[in-house]
Every structure is written in structure tokens, then in C-alpha cells.
Design an enzyme around this catalytic site. Sequence first.
Site, PDB file in Angstrom:
ATOM      1  CG  ASN A 158     -41.977 -37.188 -27.283  1.00  0.00           C
ATOM      2  OD1 ASN A 158     -41.151 -36.279 -27.226  1.00  0.00           O
ATOM      3  ND2 ASN A 158     -41.613 -38.469 -26.947  1.00  0.00           N
ATOM      4  NE  ARG A 197     -32.154 -30.131 -32.318  1.00  0.00           N
ATOM      5  CZ  ARG A 197     -33.210 -29.723 -32.975  1.00  0.00           C
ATOM      6  NH1 ARG A 197     -33.683 -28.354 -32.315  1.00  0.00           N
ATOM      7  NH2 ARG A 197     -33.905 -30.272 -33.765  1.00  0.00           N
ATOM      8  NE  ARG A 220     -39.253 -29.581 -37.624  1.00  0.00           N
ATOM      9  CZ  ARG A 220     -38.779 -30.814 -37.981  1.00  0.00           C
ATOM     10  NH1 ARG A 220     -38.949 -31.671 -37.039  1.00  0.00           N
ATOM     11  NH2 ARG A 220     -39.085 -30.863 -39.368  1.00  0.00           N
ATOM     12  CG  HIS A 237     -27.973 -33.363 -38.391  1.00  0.00           C
ATOM     13  ND1 HIS A 237     -27.675 -34.445 -37.881  1.00  0.00           N
ATOM     14  CD2 HIS A 237     -28.722 -32.743 -37.258  1.00  0.00           C
ATOM     15  CE1 HIS A 237     -28.264 -34.700 -36.924  1.00  0.00           C
ATOM     16  NE2 HIS A 237     -28.901 -33.749 -36.592  1.00  0.00           N
ATOM     17  CE1 TYR A 240     -31.559 -34.961 -25.388  1.00  0.00           C
ATOM     18  CE2 TYR A 240     -30.665 -34.736 -27.326  1.00  0.00           C
ATOM     19  CZ  TYR A 240     -31.557 -34.348 -26.483  1.00  0.00           C
ATOM     20  OH  TYR A 240     -32.729 -33.667 -27.211  1.00  0.00           O
ATOM     21  NE  ARG A 300     -34.550 -41.394 -29.849  1.00  0.00           N
ATOM     22  CZ  ARG A 300     -33.925 -40.197 -30.163  1.00  0.00           C
ATOM     23  NH1 ARG A 300     -32.923 -39.728 -29.777  1.00  0.00           N
ATOM     24  NH2 ARG A 300     -34.594 -39.365 -31.033  1.00  0.00           N
TER      25      ARG A 300
END
EC number: 2.7.4.1
Length: 665
Positions: free
Chosen positions: A43, A373, A403, A433, A466, A567
Site C-alpha cells: 500500500n 479489472r 491503474r 467504473h 473482496y 474502509r
Amino acid sequence: MAIPLYNRDLSWLSFNHRVLQMAADSQVPLYERIKFLSIFSSNLDEFFRVRMPAILAINKVLEHDPEAAGEESPTPETLQEVLDTINRQQEEYGRIFTGMILPALQQHGIMLSYGPVQPHPELATFTRSYFQTAVQACLQPVWLSQRHKKFFPENNALYLVVTLSPQTAPDIREIVLVNIPAGLKRFLSLDAADDQYHIAFLDDVIRVHLPYLFRGYIIHDSYCIKLTRNAEIDMDEMKGDVLEEVETAIRKRELGVPTRFLYDAAMPLSLRNFLAARFDVADNEMVPGGRYHNLKDLADLPLPAGLPGAFLYPKAKPVVHPEAAAADYLLDLIQRRDLLLHLPYEQYDPVLRFFSEAAVDPDVEEIYVTLYRIASGSQIAQALISAARNGKAVTVFVELKARFDEANNIRWSKKMKEAGVKLIYSIPGMKVHAKTALVKRRRGYQWDYSGLIATGNFNESTARFYTDHVLFTSHAGITREMELLFLYLQSREQPMAYHFLQFGHLLVAQFNMLTRFTEMIDREIAHAQQGLPAKVTIKINNLQEKAMIAKLYEASEAGVEVNLVVRSINCLLTGIPESSRIRVVRIVDRYLEHARVFIFHNNGREEVYMGSADWMNRNLHRRIEVCVPVYHATLQQQLKDIVALQLADGRQAQQAIQTYVQNIV
């Protein structure tokens, strides 16, 4: 009047600190704690590649023009606070790793060599052979002390800076850069005769054997360094061949300007200054670290065979959705009723079946999907390829600007295009998105529509860890609006050119999303002012958009109960009068919280939405996002129950949801 806001970068760093705290939690299995250390490091790398360039750029502007600062601009003081926060966190990282993780490993006979210590004799014999046969051939020394030698350090690659002298001239100091090969395993392990499991860093294997690389030289010291480069390349204004331009941009990314020079804090100042000048690194880009960098590689720390299962989380077994599993044809089931999946607690199979059935169903004539993605071994992309080869009209919007997934998306785009899939690429100045798919089947002279809208990507890899929700629906209003959305996406025009599009069920960013969210909060405010129950519950990844934060403050001050599960980035300030009725929960646990859910009390006639949109400037103003209403009462209750569990106990929420999902199916 200025709206109270917390700095987005400091908020993100507090999230990453929460990840680091998981590594210090003795209740978390040992190797999972090590994985949290890896996640923290990964991260932070992305932060320096993506956010730090913006902070440094704004800081440079403000040095010359202090009046240029906007209301939300980071100040020079912010930059220093960011750097100080990172330094404190890295020091804490070192304390956790050396003071907690290494001793815990040793208690179980796992000896990870950390620091300038002599390796175990058996490991020394093994590593010498490994160095001579596998490592040495990958090393490419660069003599930096020779000024005519030009060298461009690769982004996030590891190097040893070695100082040495010729044996014949010990007063002469040479400086050599030695790469730590990324193509080799970072850790070497050996079961030794002492019944212990020994692990060494590749870095140390190279350090110990430098005399074999530099024969005739005296080795003085070696220090690990890493240069992180700016990855925030502007792909928004691409006008020509988007595919070609994105491929070019990806290559340029690896040549970006430095944003962080990470060095061993034990390195002498003179050597540090020499390297900074050689690689054109500014003072505020120099970041002290430990002996080892790229500790995201800890995710690959070898796990000895036969260790207790308590070293890892118990293996989770996603439950089977009973109706989907019992149905011979999923598309027929969707025509009869809506279905809702809760990932990763339930199997992802129904999503894969949705696409695979559509690929071979003789009555399916058209398939539309947005892909953001794509999994590296995507079964979904393969199903779309099969569908096109089976004669179906397949239209896929691929977001090439996702990205760090651009290259993989491009690879799949080329494969799909070769198979006859109609590819739509990125809209200039805007990302798509949304997570949507639509299947059209011919039924005589009519069509039936099956829609799929998710809070996360159509990606079977991330679906394992996820937390997301996936809605299958044949609702006429929703699916017709999905068709309108796909007609718009094929135009690749800016939204204002299609202002006439009307969405009554879907919330679509750039069209009606911001307005509808505002209206629903205003309705709660009106109810509170009338003395009626008023409540807003929102679960998102990031909260930063100024107008929506202001609206939540307004709701709180009006008497609306506001519950937030956020989050990561949260720019809303708590503990101030404006937020007295706002409660914020952050969940960091085994799975990555990723779902977006919006619940508005509406005086007992609750409205529940789920979808792809966070409340960030980029999501609400520069992306196409989709949120869908959940109309089915049972499914609506499931979402409400799950968010309630998260609000009740953020720490144990994921285990509670696992049990809840097992019970409802």
C-alpha cells in the site's frame, strides 16, 4: 463558510496504519500477520507512486505562490505531517517485525535471518552453491564512482550500494550498484540438521558472496536502496488510438520522476548525498528505512510443511447459492426472480454461469458488459470470446485506464477483438467504473433481458477475498435502462451530449446520481424536521466529495441519524458539532471490504441501493458509475442485515456475516 474536512492523505495513512495494527494483533494467525505487513508495504509503495507526486507538485507551486492554495489543497505543513506519519509508521513496522514477528517465528523453529548475522553452516553451504549457479548470472554491477557511466534505476527495484577498494590501493573508494534480481525468489529456505527451518533473504545471500563478484577488492559496506517513480500518468485526454496511447503511457510510467528514495538509515550521510545527486532526488524525497526494502515480498515467506493450521486463517468454504445451484438454466431462473450473491461468503459460480450460459444459449443474440479489472486467467473473458465465435453480438467496454491493470486489460482486449468481440475503449477524460452486464434472448417476436450489476469487478480472482454484492435481475425498468447506458457508452461521447437520457431506476454518475443521492438525504432531513424517524446508512470504500460531506453534516445537524462504514479514505470529521449524530466504522480484517451500499430510511419505506460508486470527486464527477435499487424485499433485508452486523461490531463483523450467509442459504 468553510466545510470541516480531514486531509485525504492523512486519512489514507490512518487506514494503512490500521492494516499495520493487524500485524501486531496476537489473535490473528502468525502467517496472516506477516501478510498484513506485506499489504502495508505494498500500500505504501502505491501511495508514493500515485499520491506523493501530487503532494510534492502542489507543495512546489505553493513555495512560489502561497495564494494559489485552494480550500482542500495540502499545505507545506501537510507534506511534513505526511512524511512524519510515514516515518512513525515505518518505525512501528520495524518494532512489530523484529520485536513480535521474528520471536514468534523462532518459537516455532523458524529462523529468519534478519540483519548482519552469520548464516547457519548448512545454509551457508547451500547458499554458496545457489549464488554461484543461479544468482551470479543475474547480477549486473554498475560502477557509480565512474562519472561517465549513466544508469537509470528501475522503479521499485532493489539494489545494493556497495563500497569497496582495490586490494592494491585500499585508500581509493569505489561505489558500485548491484541489482537484487526480481526474477529470483526473495527467500531461500533449508531444513537443517538442528530440526529448525532456516530462511535467508536473497539480499543477504548476495551480500555474503560479494567477494566472489569483486575479486581483488576489499568490501567495506553494503546498503539496500529503492527508487519509487511517479505512476500518475495523465491518460484522460487521449484522442487518437486509445490502445496505442495507453501502451505508450504504461512504458513511460516506469520512467517517471522519483517520488521516494528509500535507503538504509545506517548509510553514511556522504554516501546518501552522493546518491541523491547522482539520481536527481530532492531532500524531501529521501526516506530512511531499514536494512531490507520491498517487504511486500513477505507475502511469499516460505511456510514449512507440517506446521499447525493455526498459522493461517481456517480455510473458508464459500457456500453454494441453493436456488442457482438447483436451476438447470440460470438465465431462466433470473427471469422468474432476482438473485443476490454476497462475496466471498458465497461461491462465484453463478457469475461464471451467467456468462458461460449466455455464450452457448442458441436464443441469446446480444451480450453487453463493462470490464474494469480483468482477471489474468479470466473465464469471463474466455466466455465472451466463445460467445462471439458462436455468432452472438458481443459488445465489451474495456476500461484501459484501470491503474496498474492496463497491460492485462490490453492483452485481453486484443484476444477478444481477434475473436470478433466489438470493443469499446475508454472515453476521453472519463473512466467507466460501472460493473454491469446485460444479456438479450429472443423469445419469438419478443426479447427477455437478464441484467447483472455488481459492487465489484467481474474478476474471479479478487472474488475470493473482496467483499462484494452481485445482483441478477430481469426487472424491466432496470434492464431497459441498462440497455440505454450501453447505447450511450458505444457513443464514447461526453455525458452532456446525451443529457436527454433519463434514468428512473438506476443511479448513473454524470447523469442523475449526485442529484438523487442529495434528494434522498434532503428527504431524511425533512422527515427529521417534522419529528419523524430519519436515518441514512452508507457503506463505501472512500468518502471525500465535499458536497456530499456537507450534506451529511447538514443531515446530522437536522437530527438525522447517520451511520457510515468507510474502509479507507474518510475526509468527514467526527467529534465536532456538525457530526454529532454521525457514527463512522472502519473494518480491516481477513477480507478487503469493497461493497458499496446505500440505505435511506424514508419514514419506514426504506430504499436500498448497491453499486460501484464511492463518494470521491473522481467517482461522482469524472467517472461513469452505476448504482441499482434492490426492490426484492428479502434481498433488501439481507443487505440491511449485513450492514447492521458491520455497524454492531466492526472487529468481528466478517465472521458474523459468514455465519449469517450460511444461515440464510
